[in-house]
Design a protein around this motif. Structure first.
Motif, PDB file in Angstrom:
ATOM      1  N   PHE A  62      30.657  36.049  44.691  1.00 12.76           N
ATOM      2  CA  PHE A  62      29.499  35.834  43.567  1.00 12.76           C
ATOM      3  C   PHE A  62      30.581  33.237  43.332  1.00 12.76           C
ATOM      4  O   PHE A  62      31.632  33.669  43.229  1.00 12.76           O
ATOM      5  N   HIS A  63      29.623  32.709  43.242  1.00 11.07           N
ATOM      6  CA  HIS A  63      30.770  31.501  43.144  1.00 11.07           C
ATOM      7  C   HIS A  63      30.588  30.478  42.209  1.00 11.07           C
ATOM      8  O   HIS A  63      30.037  31.446  40.392  1.00 11.07           O
ATOM      9  N   LEU A  64      31.141  29.654  41.909  1.00  8.35           N
ATOM     10  CA  LEU A  64      31.870  28.550  40.494  1.00  8.35           C
ATOM     11  C   LEU A  64      29.628  28.025  39.958  1.00  8.35           C
ATOM     12  O   LEU A  64      29.612  27.606  40.874  1.00  8.35           O
ATOM     13  N   PRO A  65      30.194  28.061  38.685  1.00  2.87           N
ATOM     14  CA  PRO A  65      29.035  27.381  38.366  1.00  2.87           C
ATOM     15  C   PRO A  65      29.046  26.488  38.647  1.00  2.87           C
ATOM     16  O   PRO A  65      29.977  25.352  39.144  1.00  2.87           O
ATOM     17  N   ARG A 111      28.859  44.052  35.280  1.00  3.71           N
ATOM     18  CA  ARG A 111      30.460  44.144  35.544  1.00  3.71           C
ATOM     19  C   ARG A 111      31.252  44.478  37.032  1.00  3.71           C
ATOM     20  O   ARG A 111      32.233  44.905  37.473  1.00  3.71           O
ATOM     21  N   TYR A 112      30.264  43.382  37.817  1.00  2.00           N
ATOM     22  CA  TYR A 112      30.731  42.527  39.313  1.00  2.00           C
ATOM     23  C   TYR A 112      32.017  42.334  38.894  1.00  2.00           C
ATOM     24  O   TYR A 112      32.167  40.663  37.902  1.00  2.00           O
ATOM     25  N   ARG A 113      33.017  42.138  40.413  1.00  3.82           N
ATOM     26  CA  ARG A 113      33.744  40.909  39.902  1.00  3.82           C
ATOM     27  C   ARG A 113      33.413  39.479  40.893  1.00  3.82           C
ATOM     28  O   ARG A 113      33.167  39.506  41.706  1.00  3.82           O
ATOM     29  N   PHE A 114      34.019  38.638  40.468  1.00  2.00           N
ATOM     30  CA  PHE A 114      33.741  37.107  40.855  1.00  2.00           C
ATOM     31  C   PHE A 114      35.067  36.423  41.570  1.00  2.00           C
ATOM     32  O   PHE A 114      35.436  37.010  41.507  1.00  2.00           O
ATOM     33  N   GLY A 152      36.329  38.591  44.814  1.00  7.90           N
ATOM     34  CA  GLY A 152      35.654  39.229  44.066  1.00  7.90           C
ATOM     35  C   GLY A 152      34.275  40.613  45.056  1.00  7.90           C
ATOM     36  O   GLY A 152      34.876  40.486  46.162  1.00  7.90           O
ATOM     37  N   ASP A 153      33.708  41.122  44.220  1.00 10.80           N
ATOM     38  CA  ASP A 153      32.322  41.629  44.840  1.00 10.80           C
ATOM     39  C   ASP A 153      31.615  41.189  45.737  1.00 10.80           C
ATOM     40  O   ASP A 153      31.495  39.810  45.786  1.00 10.80           O
TER      41      ASP A 153
END
Length: 385
Positions: free
Chosen positions: A333-336, A364-367, A371-372
């Motif tokens: 999962f990436h930054l905005p 509540r995934y880890r970013f 992260g996940d």
């Protein structure tokens, strides 16, 4: 007043606007440490065209991956290795300096970000002291009793705001060799409280030194998981993209179509090209492991067909991109507002991706780097390569 505007036109406008790639992430969901074991991280699966519009993503654990792919699929992985690219030094006045190496421009001459950098004009010198860790390994071979390393500023690089540094190293040595003594593996700035060891920020298949950040989608793999994939006839091939400033540099323009990516070095060897061609000929699917593998593959196919390639790419992928090689993707999962978010949006659509991110946040995934992960299967992509 009734809104008579075309929703598709609105979506297209947002696809081209950096504001369209914004989302709010609770700070506690930024992972500070990796999952142990690596493949115990969570895996959000997007498996149909209706995922994130009519149906919810599927929740799995990363070690479920062999059952989620098909025999005959090919995973393409980035085998770059993170170098100890962060150096701490000082000026002759004693003022402390932090350096992040970006890329080698000539032998022992590196482009680097220097902090603070405003006072570093042409000719300025930086002195680096050896770290305590690892000095004993070099005490007998290093030509001076108290190892030091110096660099001279040659010029300012306008594209990055960095400095071109010429390092003075002992004869017969390269800076890359000395980094084990003088440098440390750099973690991203959003990782502020990590107890991770250096090897936890490397993939288990890291081989080619040169990256300043890890291709983090690959961090979830273990040797055992790779073997289980092979046992199920899910093959693996490798490319190299040395992750640099182009990957993590923020998109600073409002119109994303005017963003220019910094070049990054890639190698797509003939063996990998042949594996991909054979896989596609047999009806298999090309699943890229990480956005860097995507950029390497698609960068080597800009002539229209995938070809062996060794050189630099500045390919920027955003919605509307015509895919040539990649059929599916494993990614974190990436930054905005990041170019990586735009790349993934090009695969499944910006609004769908934001819906998926909202689901991940609610669950509540880890970013980010530790992260996940998420798996985008070819069945979830409307337009294949």
């Amino acid at each position: 007043m009734k809104d008579t505007s075309n929703p598709q036109e609105k979506d297209l406008k947002l696809d081209c606007s950096v504001a369209g790639y914004d989302y709010k992430l609770p700070p506690e969901l930024i992972a500070q440490n990796p999952a142990v074991p690596r493949d115990s991280s969570r895996l959000l699966v997007i498996n149909s065209l209706t995922t994130a519009t009519e149906t919810a993503p599927l929740h799995h654990i990363f070690h479920d991956l062999p059952a989620l792919l098909r025999s005959g699929d090919l995973l393409v992985m980035n085998n770059t290795k993170v170098i100890p690219a962060r150096l701490y030094g000082h000026k002759s006045t004693g003022a402390k300096i932090q350096v992040l190496l970006l890329e080698e421009r000539q032998y022992n001459c590196w482009l680097a970000l220097v902090k603070p950098g405003k006072s570093f004009k042409q000719g300025a010198k930086i002195i680096f002291e050896a770290r305590q860790l690892g000095i004993s390994d070099w005490e007998d071979s290093y030509p001076v009793p108290n190892p030091q390393l110096t660099a001279t500023v040659l010029e300012t690089d306008t594209a990055t705001g960095g400095r071109l540094l010429q390092f003075d190293v002992p004869e017969g040595k390269s800076l890359v060799e000395l980094l084990e003594v003088f440098g440390e593996v750099p973690l991203p700035p959003y990782i502020t409280a990590s107890s991770a060891a250096d090897d936890q920020y490397q993939t288990v298949y890291a081989k080619q030194p040169g990256a300043i950040a890890s291709p983090t989608a690959g961090l979830h793999f273990t040797p055992e998981l790779l073997q289980k994939l092979r046992d199920r006839k899910i093959s693996q091939a490798f490319v190299t993209l040395h992750v640099g400033v182009g990957t993590f540099r923020p998109v600073e323009v409002e119109d994303v179509t005017t963003h220019h990516m910094h070049e990054e070095w890639i190698e797509v060897p003939i063996a990998t090209v042949e594996q991909i061609r054979a896989t596609k000929a047999d009806g298999g699917r090309i699943i890229a492991v990480g956005t860097t593998a995507v950029r390497a593959l698609e960068g080597a196919a800009q002539s229209g067909n995938l070809q062996p390639f060794c050189g630099k790419t500045d390919l920027f992928i955003y919605p509307g991109y015509q895919w040539r090689v990649v059929d599916g993707l494993i990614t974190n999962f990436h930054l905005p507002r990041s170019s990586l978010l735009m790349l993934v949006s090009a695969l499944i659509g910006r609004q769908r991706l934001l819906n998926i991110y909202n689901e991940a946040i609610a669950s509540r995934y880890r970013f980010y780097s530790f992260g996940d992960a998420m798996l985008i299967l070819p069945s979830a992509i409307r337009v294949l390569s």
